[in-house]
Enzyme design. Structure first.
Site, PDB file in Angstrom:
ATOM      1  N   ASN A  40      42.151  49.628  24.368  1.00 14.50           N
ATOM      2  CA  ASN A  40      40.708  49.541  24.614  1.00 14.50           C
ATOM      3  C   ASN A  40      40.010  49.143  23.323  1.00 14.50           C
ATOM      4  OD1 ASN A  40      38.176  49.983  26.000  1.00 14.50           O
ATOM      5  ND2 ASN A  40      37.990  51.917  24.890  1.00 14.50           N
ATOM      6  N   HIS A  75      36.376  49.755  21.464  1.00 10.80           N
ATOM      7  CA  HIS A  75      35.229  50.652  21.558  1.00 10.80           C
ATOM      8  C   HIS A  75      34.258  50.327  20.424  1.00 10.80           C
ATOM      9  CE1 HIS A  75      32.964  54.240  22.530  1.00 10.80           C
ATOM     10  NE2 HIS A  75      32.911  54.487  21.234  1.00 10.80           N
ATOM     11  N   SER A 107      36.487  49.763  17.076  1.00 17.14           N
ATOM     12  CA  SER A 107      37.856  50.247  16.961  1.00 17.14           C
ATOM     13  C   SER A 107      38.667  49.760  18.159  1.00 17.14           C
ATOM     14  CB  SER A 107      37.908  51.784  16.986  1.00 17.14           C
ATOM     15  OG  SER A 107      37.024  52.349  16.049  1.00 17.14           O
ATOM     16  N   ASP A 143      38.156  57.839  24.718  1.00 15.37           N
ATOM     17  CA  ASP A 143      37.966  57.207  23.399  1.00 15.37           C
ATOM     18  C   ASP A 143      38.661  58.008  22.289  1.00 15.37           C
ATOM     19  OD1 ASP A 143      36.379  55.234  24.617  1.00 15.37           O
ATOM     20  OD2 ASP A 143      34.569  56.435  24.378  1.00 15.37           O
TER      21      ASP A 143
HETATM   22  C1  GAR Z   1      31.869  45.572  23.881  1.00 13.74           C
HETATM   23  O1  GAR Z   1      30.956  45.851  22.853  1.00 13.74           O
HETATM   24  C2  GAR Z   1      32.902  46.674  23.964  1.00 13.74           C
HETATM   25  O2  GAR Z   1      33.243  47.214  22.724  1.00 13.74           O
HETATM   26  C3  GAR Z   1      32.170  47.681  24.801  1.00 13.74           C
HETATM   27  O3  GAR Z   1      31.501  46.934  25.779  1.00 13.74           O
HETATM   28  C4  GAR Z   1      31.197  45.650  25.254  1.00 13.74           C
HETATM   29  C5  GAR Z   1      31.743  44.614  26.212  1.00 13.74           C
HETATM   30  O4  GAR Z   1      31.269  43.340  25.862  1.00 13.74           O
HETATM   31  N1  GAR Z   1      33.067  48.622  25.395  1.00 13.74           N
HETATM   32  C6  GAR Z   1      32.741  49.893  25.629  1.00 13.74           C
HETATM   33  O5  GAR Z   1      31.639  50.347  25.390  1.00 13.74           O
HETATM   34  C7  GAR Z   1      33.850  50.712  26.230  1.00 13.74           C
HETATM   35  N2  GAR Z   1      33.472  52.089  26.294  1.00 13.74           N
HETATM   36  P1  GAR Z   1      31.925  42.060  26.537  1.00 13.74           P
HETATM   37  O6  GAR Z   1      31.910  42.284  28.058  1.00 13.74           O
HETATM   38  O7  GAR Z   1      30.992  40.944  26.136  1.00 13.74           O
HETATM   39  O8  GAR Z   1      33.311  41.899  25.992  1.00 13.74           O
END
Ligand code: GAR
Length: 223
Positions: A112, A114, A141, A150
């Site tokens: 994942n 995060h 991360s 997480d």
């Molecule tokens: C990213 O910032 C990722 O780190 C976060 O969602 C966004 C997805 O962006 N993930 C989380 O918050 C997971 N808990 P994207 O759809 O443009 O890749």
């Protein structure tokens, strides 16, 4: 190019899919040795599905609203994911908490990204929480997924400064730009067999990580 010898991936998304796009681009432009076999979203309106189709990747929707509970959704999701025989399952903005059964089934091949410097700011609204806490540094991360939300072992982090005048949107954009380098780097390490999970620890080049390593700082753009 032949896909023989490449690590098969399934990517799970819920939204924009910019991290998915970074992986697609890295396969094309940096010969990332993986084959993205499918992109699966829990939302039919996720823009990332279009990114997948544009790249000729199978795009599937498994809508969580069609299932009575989390367990039955995750069982169906696990079957769908497994049908592509992935060597690695990549959560790229997949905004659902996974059941222990799902996590256990894919242990060691589930990662994942995060948007915080874990263990700081698990969960949601990480950018606003970093600002509220007065953090001078923030980041992202990549970690193996365990039953603890997480909380799985971190493989690699990227730091960004918190600038005066930042709001959650400017900070999120700065972090996201680094995510797009961070995630392909980790996927490459795994595809090349440099990283694995063993006894709950991350091994990099055969050695357990004492501290999560940091992605090299961004080089300043040429004037
Ligand atoms: C990213 O910032 C990722 O780190 C976060 O969602 C966004 C997805 O962006 N993930 C989380 O918050 C997971 N808990 P994207 O759809 O443009 O890749």
């Amino acid at each position: 190019m032949s896909d023989v010898g490449k690590l098969p991936l399934v990517v799970l998304i819920s939204g924009s899919g910019s991290n998915l796009q970074a992986l697609i681009d890295a396969v094309r432009e940096q010969a990332l040795p993986v084959e993205i076999r499918a992109v699966i979203s829990n939302r039919g309106d996720a823009f990332g599905l279009e990114r997948a189709r544009d790249a000729g990747i199978e795009a599937r929707v498994l809508d969580h609203r069609e299932f009575p509970d989390r367990e039955s959704y995750d069982r169906a999701l696990a079957e769908l994911v497994e049908s592509y025989r992935p060597g690695l399952v990549v959560l790229a903005g997949f905004m659902r908490i996974l059941t222990p059964a799902f996590v256990q089934r894919f242990r060691g091949r589930l990662i994942n990204i995060h948007p915080s410097l874990l263990p700081r700011h698990r969960g949601l609204h990480t950018h606003q929480r970093a600002l509220d806490a007065g953090d001078r540094e923030h980041g992202a991360s990549v970690h193996y997924v365990t039953e603890e939300l997480d909380g799985g072992p971190v493989i690699l982090q990227a730091k960004v400064p918190v600038e005066p005048g930042d709001d959650a949107a400017t900070l999120a954009a700065r972090v996201l730009r680094r995510e797009h380098v961070l995630y392909p780097t980790v996927v490459r390490w795994i595809a090349e067999g440099r990283v694995r999970l063993e006894d709950g620890r991350v091994l990099l080049d055969g050695r357990p990580l004492a501290e999560p390593p940091l992605l090299e700082a961004e080089t300043a753009p040429a004037p």
